[in-house]
Design a protein around this motif. Sequence first.
Motif, PDB file in Angstrom:
ATOM      1  N   SER A  78      44.702  37.141  40.504  1.00  0.00           N
ATOM      2  CA  SER A  78      44.770  38.262  41.223  1.00  0.00           C
ATOM      3  C   SER A  78      44.933  38.293  42.807  1.00  0.00           C
ATOM      4  N   GLY A  79      44.314  36.953  43.028  1.00  0.00           N
ATOM      5  CA  GLY A  79      44.527  36.884  44.797  1.00  0.00           C
ATOM      6  C   GLY A  79      43.538  37.611  45.247  1.00  0.00           C
ATOM      7  N   TRP A 127      48.959  41.730  35.070  1.00  0.00           N
ATOM      8  CA  TRP A 127      47.518  41.075  35.093  1.00  0.00           C
ATOM      9  C   TRP A 127      47.359  40.512  33.841  1.00  0.00           C
ATOM     10  N   GLY A 164      37.150  42.683  34.910  1.00  0.00           N
ATOM     11  CA  GLY A 164      37.715  42.656  35.827  1.00  0.00           C
ATOM     12  C   GLY A 164      36.716  42.713  37.147  1.00  0.00           C
ATOM     13  N   PRO A 218      32.558  43.431  38.427  1.00  0.00           N
ATOM     14  CA  PRO A 218      31.163  43.681  38.024  1.00  0.00           C
ATOM     15  C   PRO A 218      31.104  45.295  37.740  1.00  0.00           C
ATOM     16  N   PHE A 253      26.078  39.006  36.549  1.00  0.00           N
ATOM     17  CA  PHE A 253      26.950  38.393  37.727  1.00  0.00           C
ATOM     18  C   PHE A 253      26.205  38.787  38.858  1.00  0.00           C
ATOM     19  N   ARG A 262      31.202  36.226  43.680  1.00  0.00           N
ATOM     20  CA  ARG A 262      32.162  35.045  43.500  1.00  0.00           C
ATOM     21  C   ARG A 262      31.383  34.243  44.717  1.00  0.00           C
ATOM     22  N   PRO A 269      47.330  33.606  45.405  1.00  0.00           N
ATOM     23  CA  PRO A 269      47.443  33.727  43.887  1.00  0.00           C
ATOM     24  C   PRO A 269      47.734  32.177  43.255  1.00  0.00           C
TER      25      PRO A 269
HETATM   26  P1  ATP Z   1      41.926  34.775  42.653  1.00  0.00           P
HETATM   27  O1  ATP Z   1      41.348  33.685  41.560  1.00  0.00           O
HETATM   28  O2  ATP Z   1      43.417  34.626  43.003  1.00  0.00           O
HETATM   29  O3  ATP Z   1      41.141  35.144  43.737  1.00  0.00           O
HETATM   30  P2  ATP Z   1      40.873  36.691  40.858  1.00  0.00           P
HETATM   31  O4  ATP Z   1      39.637  35.731  40.547  1.00  0.00           O
HETATM   32  O5  ATP Z   1      40.296  38.113  40.896  1.00  0.00           O
HETATM   33  O6  ATP Z   1      41.631  36.220  41.839  1.00  0.00           O
HETATM   34  P3  ATP Z   1      41.462  37.218  38.027  1.00  0.00           P
HETATM   35  O7  ATP Z   1      41.558  35.789  37.318  1.00  0.00           O
HETATM   36  O8  ATP Z   1      42.317  38.349  37.613  1.00  0.00           O
HETATM   37  O9  ATP Z   1      41.853  36.689  39.521  1.00  0.00           O
HETATM   38  O10 ATP Z   1      40.019  37.737  37.934  1.00  0.00           O
HETATM   39  C1  ATP Z   1      38.875  36.923  37.309  1.00  0.00           C
HETATM   40  C2  ATP Z   1      37.557  37.259  38.414  1.00  0.00           C
HETATM   41  O11 ATP Z   1      37.162  38.454  38.192  1.00  0.00           O
HETATM   42  C3  ATP Z   1      36.478  36.297  37.943  1.00  0.00           C
HETATM   43  O12 ATP Z   1      36.273  35.248  38.307  1.00  0.00           O
HETATM   44  C4  ATP Z   1      35.292  37.161  38.233  1.00  0.00           C
HETATM   45  O13 ATP Z   1      34.955  37.060  39.615  1.00  0.00           O
HETATM   46  C5  ATP Z   1      36.001  38.863  38.443  1.00  0.00           C
HETATM   47  N1  ATP Z   1      35.400  39.225  36.942  1.00  0.00           N
HETATM   48  C6  ATP Z   1      36.196  39.492  35.717  1.00  0.00           C
HETATM   49  N2  ATP Z   1      35.374  40.077  34.778  1.00  0.00           N
HETATM   50  C7  ATP Z   1      34.001  40.265  35.613  1.00  0.00           C
HETATM   51  C8  ATP Z   1      32.940  41.176  35.045  1.00  0.00           C
HETATM   52  N3  ATP Z   1      32.848  41.592  33.941  1.00  0.00           N
HETATM   53  N4  ATP Z   1      31.785  41.249  36.058  1.00  0.00           N
HETATM   54  C9  ATP Z   1      32.010  40.613  37.299  1.00  0.00           C
HETATM   55  N5  ATP Z   1      32.958  39.864  37.674  1.00  0.00           N
HETATM   56  C10 ATP Z   1      34.147  40.043  36.817  1.00  0.00           C
END
Ligand code: ATP
Length: 587
Positions: free
Chosen positions: A225-226, A268, A343, A345, A465, A468, A231
């Motif tokens: 998702s960036g 996505w 996606g 929290p 969670f 990040r 990304p």
């Molecule tokens: P990039 O890696 O490019 O920075 P991104 O990590 O947002 O983008 P995705 O793979 O679409 O790309 O998203 C995964 C991330 O979304 C997870 O690593 C987490 O940080 C967050 N995420 C997904 N589901 C949850 C959830 N239920 N609770 C908390 N965070 C979530």
Amino acid sequence: MRGPIIEKYPRDLRVAPNWLDTEQAREAFSWEAEAKALSGLPDGGLNLAYEAVDRHAQGRRRRHVALRILDRNGGRCDLSYAQLSSLSNRFANVLKRLGVAPGERLFVLCNRGLELYLGVLGGLKNGCVVCPLFSAFGPEPIETRLRLGEGSVLLTSESLYRRKVAGIRERLPALRHVLLYEENGGALECPAGTESLPRLLAEADEDFAIAATTAETPSLLHFTSGTTGTPKGALHVHGAALTHLVTGKYALDLHDDDLYWCSADPGWVTGTSYGILAPLLLGVTSVVDSGEFDAERWYGILEKQRVSVWYTAPTAIRLLMKAGAELASRHNFSQLRFVASVGEPLNPEAVWWGKEVLGLPIHDNWWQTETGGIMIANTPAMLIKPGSMGKPLPGVEAAIVARRDDGGLQLLEDEVVGELALRRPWPAMFRTYLGQEERYQRCFVGDWYLSGDLARRDADGYYWFVGRSDDVIKSAGHLIGPFEVESALLEHPAVVEAAVIGMPDELLGETVKAFVALNSGFEASEALHDELLGHARKRLGAAVAPKALAFLPSLPHTRSGKLMRRLLKARELGLPEGDTSTLENPT
Ligand code: ATP
Ligand code: MG
């Protein structure tokens, strides 16, 4: 009354869950046993599209509706598994006739509609690596991804092509074929260098011999998702089918007669793994909505299409919350039996909102583009602890870890915050970051894949969670997870959305700054500013609560609906904004 746990009563479970989520069931799980639910290709090997469509088209579900496509004006078109099988065969024949070989990259830049599905499924049948893109992308993100992925075929509509691709075409020497269709019912006029998809489809045969793919053959390329930076292109394989199938059954609880709606766009990964593949693999009917988010329209879809299982995302839920309970109360959701979200929290407020407004709590689950499918989830049979993302699914071994100085890993105890890790392999695990093999290798320490997310596990095995690793704030020796602070702000009736960042501070290392968007009916004022800071201090204590707060009309999101905290931070500190290719509504 709101408490720390949402119990499940028999009346909450209108159908018996596919998985009881007991320790016994967990131990009895094996990927080998689950793999028996896949057919395999008649001559050996495995192909995602064959598993998703053709085997149902040849069996008792041939007349069952695979896709129910809703157009923007209220019309709808049902397509059976048999029809979807012949049409995707035609598309695969078009590729073959054009000389597109297995392994070549097919990019799909389509609004949600039939062509998108034909492109993805037909491409997989021909053995292509398929990369779906958000149709809302502008020319630059399209160019970057096509170049990085060395796309040789592009499927798109005439209007998207004219607006977004024609101007960059010269800079895409690898792009040999562009297939166009007209999506508004008008006459298709193909500019030079493009081909008419309807004409080619009409000339193509309905039978197709699927390419000789195996579980390890590359299938889909998905860009992350960036949210945290540029990304990355995560490459997946056909064997991911098993993760999609198992998680569709256990985490989304899909049953034969469900009417399922995944409201994510296939640009996505959620929109592909769970908007296209998982429901088809299980022979279920999926609703595909061509329209954009609109609270009334979405409530209308849930009600009129009699959706029974809905998979959505926190941003959508927050927008529905913002639209008010009155609008929801005009609709009847008695058909809905399971709602899940992914996606970002999911704040406890949103879980409870589901229970109070839709009649069902929302089940949060966690995964990433890299994992290819759901890893940690609140399943139907589980008690929900609002704010927790649930427990690892069967077949998934998760841990909270810390990197040791000697390069190894330390597995951490319950309640200790660390990095969320998964033991490899699992079927849908990504196989590389395109063009960044070294970065891929860095994600692993021994048998463990490190997710880059911080979390903790409680004594009951639930995962929580924290943030990040890039977003976590370190203040006076405390590790502050943005999620905890944002959830506390969200409890205040004035706040519809909140994002917090760490601001450099000489004394404390960092201090917390919050950005909030307000609910309708509330206005930014100094009094409200002080009240919100006071509310957060009361809830969190002075060490964790924000020291500063700013009101914004709306917060920046990626197209997949994630808060871009890094952008707020860059703007606040006057630093370069970095890659904003996935930013929604750039201004
Ligand atoms: P990039 O890696 O490019 O920075 P991104 O990590 O947002 O983008 P995705 O793979 O679409 O790309 O998203 C995964 C991330 O979304 C997870 O690593 C987490 O940080 C967050 N995420 C997904 N589901 C949850 C959830 N239920 N609770 C908390 N965070 C979530
Ligand atoms: Mg990521």
